[in-house]
Design a protein around this motif. Structure first.
Motif, PDB file in Angstrom:
ATOM      1  N   LEU A   1      32.739 -17.214   8.668  1.00  0.00           N
ATOM      2  CA  LEU A   1      32.026 -15.973   8.948  1.00  0.00           C
ATOM      3  C   LEU A   1      31.851 -15.118   7.702  1.00  0.00           C
ATOM      4  O   LEU A   1      30.745 -14.714   7.352  1.00  0.00           O
ATOM      5  CB  LEU A   1      32.786 -15.197  10.019  1.00  0.00           C
ATOM      6  N   TYR A   2      32.928 -14.852   6.987  1.00  0.00           N
ATOM      7  CA  TYR A   2      32.869 -13.915   5.883  1.00  0.00           C
ATOM      8  C   TYR A   2      32.252 -14.502   4.621  1.00  0.00           C
ATOM      9  O   TYR A   2      31.802 -13.758   3.759  1.00  0.00           O
ATOM     10  CB  TYR A   2      34.246 -13.333   5.588  1.00  0.00           C
ATOM     11  N   ASP A   3      32.220 -15.827   4.495  1.00  0.00           N
ATOM     12  CA  ASP A   3      31.576 -16.429   3.324  1.00  0.00           C
ATOM     13  C   ASP A   3      30.072 -16.175   3.307  1.00  0.00           C
ATOM     14  O   ASP A   3      29.473 -16.074   2.244  1.00  0.00           O
ATOM     15  CB  ASP A   3      31.837 -17.939   3.266  1.00  0.00           C
ATOM     16  N   ASP A   4      29.483 -16.081   4.485  1.00  0.00           N
ATOM     17  CA  ASP A   4      28.033 -15.875   4.558  1.00  0.00           C
ATOM     18  C   ASP A   4      27.691 -14.962   5.735  1.00  0.00           C
ATOM     19  O   ASP A   4      26.818 -15.255   6.543  1.00  0.00           O
ATOM     20  CB  ASP A   4      27.328 -17.230   4.702  1.00  0.00           C
ATOM     21  N   TYR A   5      28.416 -13.858   5.831  1.00  0.00           N
ATOM     22  CA  TYR A   5      28.304 -12.929   6.958  1.00  0.00           C
ATOM     23  C   TYR A   5      26.874 -12.395   7.110  1.00  0.00           C
ATOM     24  O   TYR A   5      26.337 -12.318   8.208  1.00  0.00           O
ATOM     25  CB  TYR A   5      29.290 -11.797   6.758  1.00  0.00           C
ATOM     26  N   GLU A   6      26.260 -12.033   5.999  1.00  0.00           N
ATOM     27  CA  GLU A   6      24.921 -11.435   6.058  1.00  0.00           C
ATOM     28  C   GLU A   6      23.904 -12.407   6.666  1.00  0.00           C
ATOM     29  O   GLU A   6      23.110 -12.023   7.522  1.00  0.00           O
ATOM     30  CB  GLU A   6      24.484 -11.003   4.654  1.00  0.00           C
ATOM     31  N   ARG A   7      23.936 -13.667   6.240  1.00  0.00           N
ATOM     32  CA  ARG A   7      22.990 -14.662   6.779  1.00  0.00           C
ATOM     33  C   ARG A   7      23.257 -14.917   8.257  1.00  0.00           C
ATOM     34  O   ARG A   7      22.333 -15.026   9.057  1.00  0.00           O
ATOM     35  CB  ARG A   7      23.075 -15.963   5.993  1.00  0.00           C
TER      36      ARG A   7
ATOM     37  N   SER B   1      34.509  -8.353  24.748  1.00  0.00           N
ATOM     38  CA  SER B   1      34.579  -7.283  23.748  1.00  0.00           C
ATOM     39  C   SER B   1      34.243  -7.805  22.358  1.00  0.00           C
ATOM     40  O   SER B   1      33.542  -7.143  21.583  1.00  0.00           O
ATOM     41  CB  SER B   1      35.976  -6.666  23.718  1.00  0.00           C
ATOM     42  N   PHE B   2      34.733  -9.006  22.048  1.00  0.00           N
ATOM     43  CA  PHE B   2      34.443  -9.593  20.745  1.00  0.00           C
ATOM     44  C   PHE B   2      32.950  -9.863  20.595  1.00  0.00           C
ATOM     45  O   PHE B   2      32.364  -9.565  19.548  1.00  0.00           O
ATOM     46  CB  PHE B   2      35.237 -10.886  20.540  1.00  0.00           C
ATOM     47  N   ILE B   3      32.309 -10.411  21.620  1.00  0.00           N
ATOM     48  CA  ILE B   3      30.868 -10.677  21.573  1.00  0.00           C
ATOM     49  C   ILE B   3      30.106  -9.381  21.314  1.00  0.00           C
ATOM     50  O   ILE B   3      29.251  -9.309  20.430  1.00  0.00           O
ATOM     51  CB  ILE B   3      30.381 -11.336  22.881  1.00  0.00           C
ATOM     52  N   ARG B   4      30.419  -8.362  22.080  1.00  0.00           N
ATOM     53  CA  ARG B   4      29.713  -7.075  21.932  1.00  0.00           C
ATOM     54  C   ARG B   4      29.949  -6.474  20.538  1.00  0.00           C
ATOM     55  O   ARG B   4      29.026  -5.961  19.916  1.00  0.00           O
ATOM     56  CB  ARG B   4      30.120  -6.120  23.034  1.00  0.00           C
ATOM     57  N   GLU B   5      31.177  -6.554  20.042  1.00  0.00           N
ATOM     58  CA  GLU B   5      31.494  -6.019  18.718  1.00  0.00           C
ATOM     59  C   GLU B   5      30.773  -6.807  17.622  1.00  0.00           C
ATOM     60  O   GLU B   5      30.250  -6.230  16.670  1.00  0.00           O
ATOM     61  CB  GLU B   5      33.009  -6.046  18.496  1.00  0.00           C
ATOM     62  N   TYR B   6      30.753  -8.121  17.753  1.00  0.00           N
ATOM     63  CA  TYR B   6      30.077  -8.981  16.780  1.00  0.00           C
ATOM     64  C   TYR B   6      28.582  -8.641  16.707  1.00  0.00           C
ATOM     65  O   TYR B   6      28.033  -8.446  15.624  1.00  0.00           O
ATOM     66  CB  TYR B   6      30.288 -10.443  17.173  1.00  0.00           C
ATOM     67  N   TYR B   7      27.939  -8.521  17.861  1.00  0.00           N
ATOM     68  CA  TYR B   7      26.513  -8.188  17.887  1.00  0.00           C
ATOM     69  C   TYR B   7      26.277  -6.759  17.390  1.00  0.00           C
ATOM     70  O   TYR B   7      25.288  -6.497  16.709  1.00  0.00           O
ATOM     71  CB  TYR B   7      25.937  -8.395  19.293  1.00  0.00           C
ATOM     72  N   ARG B   8      27.182  -5.837  17.723  1.00  0.00           N
ATOM     73  CA  ARG B   8      27.031  -4.452  17.259  1.00  0.00           C
ATOM     74  C   ARG B   8      27.146  -4.381  15.744  1.00  0.00           C
ATOM     75  O   ARG B   8      26.334  -3.739  15.079  1.00  0.00           O
ATOM     76  CB  ARG B   8      28.091  -3.555  17.909  1.00  0.00           C
ATOM     77  N   LYS B   9      28.150  -5.043  15.187  1.00  0.00           N
ATOM     78  CA  LYS B   9      28.342  -5.031  13.738  1.00  0.00           C
ATOM     79  C   LYS B   9      27.130  -5.639  13.034  1.00  0.00           C
ATOM     80  O   LYS B   9      26.683  -5.122  12.006  1.00  0.00           O
ATOM     81  CB  LYS B   9      29.613  -5.788  13.354  1.00  0.00           C
ATOM     82  N   CYS B  10      26.598  -6.711  13.576  1.00  0.00           N
ATOM     83  CA  CYS B  10      25.430  -7.334  12.949  1.00  0.00           C
ATOM     84  C   CYS B  10      24.210  -6.424  13.019  1.00  0.00           C
ATOM     85  O   CYS B  10      23.475  -6.287  12.039  1.00  0.00           O
ATOM     86  CB  CYS B  10      25.129  -8.688  13.603  1.00  0.00           C
TER      87      CYS B  10
ATOM     88  N   CYS C   1      24.505 -12.834  10.366  1.00  0.00           N
ATOM     89  CA  CYS C   1      24.027 -11.667  11.105  1.00  0.00           C
ATOM     90  C   CYS C   1      22.497 -11.652  11.210  1.00  0.00           C
ATOM     91  O   CYS C   1      21.957 -11.193  12.212  1.00  0.00           O
ATOM     92  CB  CYS C   1      24.537 -10.384  10.465  1.00  0.00           C
ATOM     93  N   GLU C   2      21.816 -12.147  10.198  1.00  0.00           N
ATOM     94  CA  GLU C   2      20.360 -12.257  10.294  1.00  0.00           C
ATOM     95  C   GLU C   2      19.962 -13.163  11.445  1.00  0.00           C
ATOM     96  O   GLU C   2      19.019 -12.871  12.184  1.00  0.00           O
ATOM     97  CB  GLU C   2      19.782 -12.787   8.978  1.00  0.00           C
ATOM     98  N   GLU C   3      20.693 -14.265  11.622  1.00  0.00           N
ATOM     99  CA  GLU C   3      20.425 -15.172  12.746  1.00  0.00           C
ATOM    100  C   GLU C   3      20.691 -14.470  14.078  1.00  0.00           C
ATOM    101  O   GLU C   3      19.904 -14.602  15.020  1.00  0.00           O
ATOM    102  CB  GLU C   3      21.307 -16.417  12.641  1.00  0.00           C
TER     103      GLU C   3
ATOM    104  N   PHE D   1      36.768  -7.678  11.103  1.00  0.00           N
ATOM    105  CA  PHE D   1      37.107  -7.201  12.438  1.00  0.00           C
ATOM    106  C   PHE D   1      38.538  -6.674  12.419  1.00  0.00           C
ATOM    107  O   PHE D   1      39.444  -7.359  11.977  1.00  0.00           O
ATOM    108  CB  PHE D   1      36.990  -8.335  13.458  1.00  0.00           C
ATOM    109  N   THR D   2      38.721  -5.457  12.897  1.00  0.00           N
ATOM    110  CA  THR D   2      40.060  -4.866  12.889  1.00  0.00           C
ATOM    111  C   THR D   2      40.737  -4.961  14.255  1.00  0.00           C
ATOM    112  O   THR D   2      41.954  -4.957  14.332  1.00  0.00           O
ATOM    113  CB  THR D   2      40.000  -3.390  12.457  1.00  0.00           C
ATOM    114  N   ASN D   3      39.963  -5.047  15.316  1.00  0.00           N
ATOM    115  CA  ASN D   3      40.525  -5.048  16.668  1.00  0.00           C
ATOM    116  C   ASN D   3      40.748  -6.445  17.230  1.00  0.00           C
ATOM    117  O   ASN D   3      41.139  -6.581  18.389  1.00  0.00           O
ATOM    118  CB  ASN D   3      39.630  -4.260  17.621  1.00  0.00           C
ATOM    119  N   PHE D   4      40.443  -7.478  16.452  1.00  0.00           N
ATOM    120  CA  PHE D   4      40.552  -8.853  16.926  1.00  0.00           C
ATOM    121  C   PHE D   4      41.257  -9.703  15.876  1.00  0.00           C
ATOM    122  O   PHE D   4      41.108  -9.470  14.689  1.00  0.00           O
ATOM    123  CB  PHE D   4      39.158  -9.449  17.180  1.00  0.00           C
TER     124      PHE D   4
END
Length: 143
Positions: free
Chosen positions: A70-76, A40-49, A78-80, A57-60
């Protein structure tokens, strides 16, 4: 000749002292809830990106170190992730326990076979999770 003997001695001592870092968890002892949580975490992470949703993340429950990374450079990050494309297929492969954490704060490595849309060379998505409170410690794709 002395250099060869010295090199062989160093190599053999490194091999003898090297440790196996993970022990495979037998299929009868694998916790299905942790597998489901990891997937579920993998799917949520990829969906959010893919949706460019950089909120927390609210459910984890994430490890504080993972949150910082993660949050220091979340956008970069997610680009990866988006560069690899969508997850076409995700299937549980195996689970391991990190040896040096067995007796203190056990960490499990949950490995999934993955087919990613734009990255056929990446075969696995790995999630590390603390056994006691199901805290997500890390996520990584690998070959």
């Amino acid at each position: 000749m002395k250099k060869i003997i010295l090199a062989l001695a160093i190599i053999s001592s490194l091999q003898l002292s090297s440790q196996k870092h993970y022990t495979k968890i037998s299929s009868s002892k694998i916790d299905q809830d942790r597998i489901n949580l990891s997937e579920s975490f993998i799917r949520e992470y990829y969906r959010k990106c893919s949706n460019k949703d950089y909120s927390q993340f609210t459910n984890f429950t994430l490890d504080k170190r993972l949150e910082r990374i993660l949050y220091d450079d979340y956008e970069r990050k997610c680009e990866e992730v988006n560069k690899n494309g969508k997850i076409m297929h995700l299937k549980f492969n195996s689970a391991y326990i990190k040896d040096y954490t067995k007796n203190s704060d056990p960490v499990e490595l949950i490995v999934f076979d993955a087919d990613l849309e734009n990255a056929p060379e990446l075969k696995y998505i790995n999630v590390w999770i603390y056994r006691d409170q199901n805290i997500i410690n890390n996520i990584l794709t690998s070959t």
